[in-house]
Enzyme design. Structure first.
Site, mmCIF file in Angstrom:
data_model
loop_
_atom_site.group_PDB
_atom_site.id
_atom_site.type_symbol
_atom_site.label_atom_id
_atom_site.label_comp_id
_atom_site.label_asym_id
_atom_site.label_seq_id
_atom_site.Cartn_x
_atom_site.Cartn_y
_atom_site.Cartn_z
ATOM 1 N N ASP A 122 0.824 -1.215 0.000
ATOM 2 C CA ASP A 122 0.000 0.000 0.000
ATOM 3 C C ASP A 122 0.855 1.262 0.000
ATOM 4 O O ASP A 122 1.974 1.279 0.526
ATOM 5 C CB ASP A 122 -0.876 0.050 1.265
ATOM 6 C CG ASP A 122 -2.102 -0.834 1.152
ATOM 7 O OD1 ASP A 122 -2.170 -1.647 0.214
ATOM 8 O OD2 ASP A 122 -2.991 -0.711 2.020
ATOM 9 N N HIS A 137 -5.292 3.131 -4.115
ATOM 10 C CA HIS A 137 -5.429 3.334 -2.666
ATOM 11 C C HIS A 137 -5.903 4.763 -2.386
ATOM 12 O O HIS A 137 -5.621 5.308 -1.322
ATOM 13 C CB HIS A 137 -4.080 3.063 -1.991
ATOM 14 C CG HIS A 137 -4.144 2.887 -0.505
ATOM 15 N ND1 HIS A 137 -5.137 2.164 0.133
ATOM 16 C CD2 HIS A 137 -3.320 3.337 0.484
ATOM 17 C CE1 HIS A 137 -4.918 2.181 1.447
ATOM 18 N NE2 HIS A 137 -3.830 2.893 1.687
ATOM 19 N N HIS A 180 3.718 -2.128 3.492
ATOM 20 C CA HIS A 180 3.853 -0.762 2.977
ATOM 21 C C HIS A 180 5.322 -0.543 2.602
ATOM 22 O O HIS A 180 6.177 -0.496 3.496
ATOM 23 C CB HIS A 180 3.453 0.270 4.030
ATOM 24 C CG HIS A 180 2.055 0.140 4.536
ATOM 25 N ND1 HIS A 180 1.682 -0.827 5.447
ATOM 26 C CD2 HIS A 180 0.936 0.868 4.261
ATOM 27 C CE1 HIS A 180 0.394 -0.692 5.724
ATOM 28 N NE2 HIS A 180 -0.083 0.322 5.024
#
Length: 262
Positions: free
Chosen positions: A74, A125, A219
């Site tokens: 992400d 996102h 991430h």
């Protein structure tokens, strides 16, 4: 008679207290936005695929008969993404990238192109990481449309998947995703790498939670994450896992716009 009156008074007091508690609980529930979130698993999508879809090409992996797992990242691309892509290429592992727009897609467009060119799934996102459940419909639509347009411009392919910031979603978000042709993808494994730069701890958390058809949330914007990826991949491969993208995890079925998967 006095005793009966006292009993009625006590009963009335209890009922009023119960009513007050119920009202307060209802108000708390409404303010917190807590609703029952219905999600579907990758295996349920595969199992629901019709006969014609089952006979179609599955590529190199059939997750109905293979122990599959999906790596997802992400909030990129970032200054760490090039190294991550090098690792994934070396390990021959596809991933799914849920990309942010502002200061990410618009800052590293060449990495978005590279992700698509190297066979990764490129998804959204949102544009600014706005919490969608706090936004009005026009804001939600803008947060989703802007990265879609940029990703399509850079890769030639319009995203079909999105991940809501913090995983927070509701009926309004579902409806707008349905309108825009987007399915929502959550996760089943999280290292909470936004709280630590300890690569060994990130690796341990992922390995402890991983299971078949898992969707791993990481991430690559955080310094401890990318160094953990080689160890995660090697350890899970030793356990017999095959890495796939989220769409491959659901094949021959497909994620349906407006629905939530994890």
């Amino acid at each position: 008679m006095l005793s009966l009156t006292r009993k009625m008074t006590k009963t009335g007091t209890r009922l009023r207290a119960l009513a007050t508690f119920t009202a307060a609980a209802s108000l708390t529930l409404a303010l917190s936005g807590c609703t029952k979130l219905e999600t579907e698993s990758p295996s349920s999508v595969r199992n629901a695929a019709d006969t014609q879809a089952r006979s179609a090409s599955l590529g190199t992996v059939d997750c109905a008969h293979t122990k599959c797992i999906a790596l997802t990242f992400d909030a990129g691309p970032s200054e760490n993404s090039a190294r991550l892509l090098d690792i994934l290429k070396e390990k021959q592992v596809p991933a799914t990238f849920f990309l942010l727009g502002k200061r990410h897609i618009d800052t590293y467009p060449e990495l978005v192109e590279r992700m698509a060119d190297e066979g990764h799934e490129v998804a959204s996102h949102t544009w600014t990481h706005k919490i969608l459940t706090d936004a009005d419909p026009d804001e939600i639509r803008d947060e989703l449309e802007r990265p879609n347009k940029e990703i399509e411009r850079l890769t030639g392919k319009r995203p079909t998947l999105m991940r809501p910031p913090q995983g927070r979603t509701d009926d309004t978000v579902h409806a707008i995703c349905r309108e825009l042709g987007l399915a929502e993808v959550l996760w089943s494994v999280t290292a909470k790498d936004y709280k630590t730069n300890d690569s060994d701890l990130i690796t341990e958390r992922v390995l402890d939670q991983s299971s078949r058809d898992g969707i791993i949330l990481l991430h690559d914007i955080y310094d401890g994450t990318v160094p953990a990826v080689p160890g995660i991949i090697d350890a899970l491969k030793k356990r017999g896992y095959v890495f796939v993208t989220v769409p491959q995890l659901m094949a021959p079925g497909k994620a349906e716009p407006g629905k939530v998967y994890r």
